[in-house]
Write a protein that holds these residues in place. Structure first.
Motif, short mmCIF file in Angstrom:
data_model
loop_
_atom_site.label_atom_id
_atom_site.label_comp_id
_atom_site.label_asym_id
_atom_site.label_seq_id
_atom_site.Cartn_x
_atom_site.Cartn_y
_atom_site.Cartn_z
N GLU A 187 0.84 -1.21 0.00
CA GLU A 187 0.00 0.00 0.00
C GLU A 187 0.87 1.26 0.00
OE1 GLU A 187 -0.32 -2.62 1.92
OE2 GLU A 187 -2.42 -3.21 2.13
N LEU A 233 1.05 1.91 -4.07
CA LEU A 233 -0.11 2.77 -4.32
C LEU A 233 0.12 4.21 -3.84
CD1 LEU A 233 -2.92 2.39 -5.51
CD2 LEU A 233 -3.77 1.98 -3.21
N ARG A 268 0.65 7.85 -5.79
CA ARG A 268 -0.18 9.04 -5.50
C ARG A 268 0.69 10.23 -5.12
NH1 ARG A 268 -4.94 6.22 -1.80
NH2 ARG A 268 -5.99 5.11 -3.49
N ARG A 284 -14.20 10.45 -6.65
CA ARG A 284 -15.00 9.23 -6.55
C ARG A 284 -16.48 9.57 -6.71
NH1 ARG A 284 -11.47 5.73 -2.03
NH2 ARG A 284 -9.89 5.22 -3.58
N ARG A 308 -11.54 13.70 -2.59
CA ARG A 308 -10.71 13.34 -1.44
C ARG A 308 -9.30 13.86 -1.69
NH1 ARG A 308 -8.84 6.97 -0.53
NH2 ARG A 308 -7.15 7.46 0.91
N TYR A 326 -1.88 9.99 5.93
CA TYR A 326 -1.29 9.08 4.94
C TYR A 326 0.19 9.34 4.68
CZ TYR A 326 -5.56 6.64 3.62
OH TYR A 326 -6.66 5.82 3.63
N ASP A 374 -11.22 8.49 2.56
CA ASP A 374 -11.09 7.05 2.41
C ASP A 374 -12.31 6.35 3.00
OD1 ASP A 374 -9.87 4.47 1.99
OD2 ASP A 374 -9.48 4.45 4.15
N GLU A 389 -8.48 3.60 -10.85
CA GLU A 389 -8.59 2.30 -10.18
C GLU A 389 -9.95 2.18 -9.52
OE1 GLU A 389 -6.43 2.01 -6.48
OE2 GLU A 389 -6.51 4.18 -6.17
C1 IPM Z 1 -8.42 3.22 -1.25
C2 IPM Z 1 -7.71 2.15 -0.47
C3 IPM Z 1 -6.31 2.61 -0.13
C4 IPM Z 1 -6.42 3.86 0.70
C5 IPM Z 1 -5.45 1.56 0.59
C6 IPM Z 1 -5.36 0.27 -0.19
C7 IPM Z 1 -4.07 2.09 0.90
O1 IPM Z 1 -8.44 1.80 0.66
O2 IPM Z 1 -7.95 3.55 -2.35
O3 IPM Z 1 -9.43 3.74 -0.77
O4 IPM Z 1 -6.53 3.80 1.93
O5 IPM Z 1 -6.37 4.94 0.12
#
Ligand code: IPM
Ligand code: MN
Length: 331
Positions: free
Chosen positions: A81, A85, A89, A99, A118, A125, A234, A266
């Motif tokens: 994560e 990911l 970002r 979203r 968001r 984070y 989130d 995604e």
């Molecule tokens: C999301 C997911 C991610 C987040 C995780 C997988 C790190 O839950 O894209 O919402 O917390 O942003």
């Protein structure tokens, strides 16, 4: 010219749903040139790569990144994560996580249509904090929330710009917890007020995040555009998915609105290792995420046709749903 797309299928059901999303994009007649990147938990277990600087540099050259899902139970939480990911970002400055939620909430008769913006590069984070005396009775852990005026303001400004463009109520709601998080909340509220003053045609509201959880379920029609921080966003967007037909339909766009690099698209859902290979994964969230990608690439007509076709997705296996949507889109 073909759009150059980096595809990270990832783990679990990720590759299954991205295959369907690409099938639908091609059926819509959009010219894409895809390159697969083998990244995620399985790749990490094989040779230790999560996301090297060299791979990140390669990704920067694409027009967009389409991601399925990452994360596997064999790898401890946070490794993939944070390393894959969140690294994308942060390093690609994908500061908006957009979203959309269109659906009819349980107990309601009319559909709602709102979108959550968001903030995607700050808050808890960023990984500020640490641990002391680990494993002892005196263990201390801190995990701070980083909020910059610039970071909050650019997400808020994006939300107002979207409210102006959208065919909605021209309204932006700030969601925070200003009654407890008085430092971060105050920064967000002042940034919101200042930006709002530049958009006299856009209505505004403020909700505490706990109250917003009630309204998402009981009165989702009050929302047009919602803007909030990374962690609240989130949590709220899982709830948004749950009241809008389920997480199998929830799509997202990680955007670099300045276009200094590629944006990443995604589904909101995870890798669901429990259903991998069963055909139970709903590819609609990935397909709708691909539609958001096409919007960002200027292919609005194809994106609209895909969204319309998703309304006729019906039920079935992963490939059945994908093929049905593809055939509706192809006309
Ligand atoms: C999301 C997911 C991610 C987040 C995780 C997988 C790190 O839950 O894209 O919402 O917390 O942003
Ligand atoms: Mn999430």
């Amino acid at each position: 010219m073909a759009h150059r797309i980096a595809v990270i299928g990832g783990d679990g059901i990720g590759p299954e749903v991205t295959t369907e999303a690409l099938k639908v994009v091609r059926a819509a007649g959009v010219d894409i040139d895809t390159t697969d990147f083998d990244l995620g938990g399985s790749r990490y277990l094989r040779d230790g790569e999560i996301l090297s600087d060299a791979t990140l540099a390669q990704l920067r050259d694409f027009d967009a990144i389409l991601l399925g899902a990452v994360g596997t139970p064999e790898v401890p939480p946070g490794v993939i994560e944070r390393g894959l990911l969140l690294k994308m970002r942060f390093d690609l400055d994908l500061y908006v996580n957009q979203r959309p939620f269109v659906g009819t909430a349980p107990g309601h008769s009319a559909p709602h249509d709102f979108v959550v913006i968001r903030e995607n590069t700050e808050g808890p984070y960023v990984g500020e904090g640490g641990v002391l005396r680990k494993g002892t009775p005196h263990e201390v852990a801190t995990q701070g929330s980083v909020n910059t005026r610039m970071g909050a303001e650019r997400a808020i400004r994006y939300a107002f710009e979207l409210a102006v463009k959208r065919d909605g109520a021209k309204h932006v709601t700030l969601v925070h917890k200003t009654n407890v998080l008085t430092f971060a909340g105050d920064l967000w509220q002042r940034a919101f007020n200042d930006v709002a003053a530049e958009y006299p045609g856009v209505g505004t509201a403020y909700n505490h995040v706990d109250a917003a959880c009630i309204y998402f379920v009981q009165d989702p029609h009050r929302y047009d555009v919602v803007v909030t921080d990374n962690l609240f966003g989130d949590i709220l967007t899982d709830l948004g998915g749950a009241v809008s037909g389920g997480i199998g339909l929830a799509s997202s766009a990680n955007l670099n609105p300045a276009r200094t690099g590629p944006s990443m698209f995604e589904p909101v859902h995870g890798s669901a290792p429990d259903i991998v290979g069963t055909g139970k994964a709903n590819p609609t969230a990935a397909i709708l995420s691909a539609a958001l990608m096409l919007d960002f690439l200027g292919e609005h007509d194809a994106a609209d046709r895909i969204r319309t076709a998703c309304d006729q997705a019906g039920t079935g296996s992963t490939t059945e749903i994908g093929s049905r949507i593809a055939s509706v889109v192809a006309g």
